[in-house]
Scaffold this active site. Structure first.
Site, PDB file in Angstrom:
ATOM      1  NE  ARG A   1      11.448 -14.030  24.387  1.00 51.23           N
ATOM      2  CZ  ARG A   1      11.253 -14.246  25.694  1.00 51.23           C
ATOM      3  NH1 ARG A   1      11.483 -15.425  26.224  1.00 51.23           N
ATOM      4  NH2 ARG A   1      10.838 -13.283  26.473  1.00 51.23           N
TER       5      ARG A   1
ATOM      6  NE  ARG B   1       8.356  -8.747  29.453  1.00 48.25           N
ATOM      7  CZ  ARG B   1       8.866  -9.870  28.956  1.00 48.25           C
ATOM      8  NH1 ARG B   1       9.696  -9.820  27.944  1.00 48.25           N
ATOM      9  NH2 ARG B   1       8.558 -11.014  29.473  1.00 48.25           N
TER      10      ARG B   1
ATOM     11  NE  ARG C   1       6.562 -10.634  35.908  1.00 49.36           N
ATOM     12  CZ  ARG C   1       6.149 -11.427  34.931  1.00 49.36           C
ATOM     13  NH1 ARG C   1       5.638 -12.589  35.185  1.00 49.36           N
ATOM     14  NH2 ARG C   1       6.243 -11.040  33.686  1.00 49.36           N
TER      15      ARG C   1
ATOM     16  NE  ARG D   1       5.909 -12.642  25.545  1.00 45.72           N
ATOM     17  CZ  ARG D   1       6.310 -12.911  26.781  1.00 45.72           C
ATOM     18  NH1 ARG D   1       6.682 -14.138  27.104  1.00 45.72           N
ATOM     19  NH2 ARG D   1       6.330 -11.970  27.683  1.00 45.72           N
TER      20      ARG D   1
ATOM     21  CE  LYS E   1       9.912 -16.285  34.483  1.00 44.80           C
ATOM     22  NZ  LYS E   1      10.762 -15.266  33.856  1.00 44.80           N
TER      23      LYS E   1
END
Ligand code: AMP
Length: 187
Positions: free
Chosen positions: A127, A144, A88, A133, A13
């Protein structure tokens, strides 16, 4: 152009949002980014949300939607915007609908990026550690994803019922996927 980009963590995204925003010359509104800025600035709001972000859990609907509403009222959003990471929950989608109605504006399109679960886990693992992050560890990634299926997947159904949803295959090169998104929004 008022676009919502939906999709699970790891669907790409963020990358796609930047390209689509550049194409249309609209601001990229990421609530995750705004919340992370609050955390790193050490603000009172940042202190309130840090543990939730770190655990991969959602911040309260009221808090996020207040942050979003303040942002959407800024002049650069007058001609449109792309929302990344919000709404969300169905409650957030309803709050946004109320806000849009009150400002006599409407969404152009909601695009959901579809990526198989195994690909998502691989991407997030890749990642993790490389970026800055603190919520990019494998454990938090799994959390998540779980939060996404439970709380955010129903948002797609909300927009399907509104006749706004377009689903786009999120597997492919960055260019392939952005071409599909542009086709879905009519750009
Ligand atoms: P993101 O960058 O969109 O993946 O968001 C990172 C984190 O910020 C999420 O895991 C949540 O803790 C929080 N967050 C971002 N957007 C929202 C939202 N719309 N509602 C609730 N929490 C959010």
């Amino acid at each position: 152009m008022r676009i919502i980009l939906l999709g699970p963590p790891g669907a790409g995204k963020g990358t796609q949002a930047v390209l689509i925003c550049k194409h249309f010359g609209i601001p990229h509104i990421s609530t995750g980014e705004m919340l992370r800025e609050q955390v790193s600035s050490g603000s009172e709001l940042g202190r309130q949300v840090k543990s939730l972000l770190d655990a991969g859990e959602l911040v309260s609907d009221q808090l996020v939607m207040k942050v979003l509403e303040d942002r959407l009222l800024r002049p650069d959003c007058a001609a449109g915007y792309l929302l990344d990471g919000v709404p969300r929950t169905v409650v957030q989608a309803e709050i946004l609908k109320g806000f849009l109605g009150a400002s006599k504006t409407a969404l152009t399109r909601v695009v959901q990026l579809e990526v198989p679960e195994q690909v998502l886990l691989d991407r997030i693992r890749h990642r993790g550690g490389a970026g800055s992050r603190s919520d990019d560890t494998a454990e938090v990634a799994a959390k998540r994803l779980q939060v996404y299926w439970a709380q955010t997947a129903p948002v797609a159904e909300f927009y399907r019922n509104e006749g706004l949803l377009r689903q786009v295959d999120g597997v492919g090169t960055v260019e392939e996927v952005s071409a599909r998104i542009l086709a879905a929004v009519g750009g």
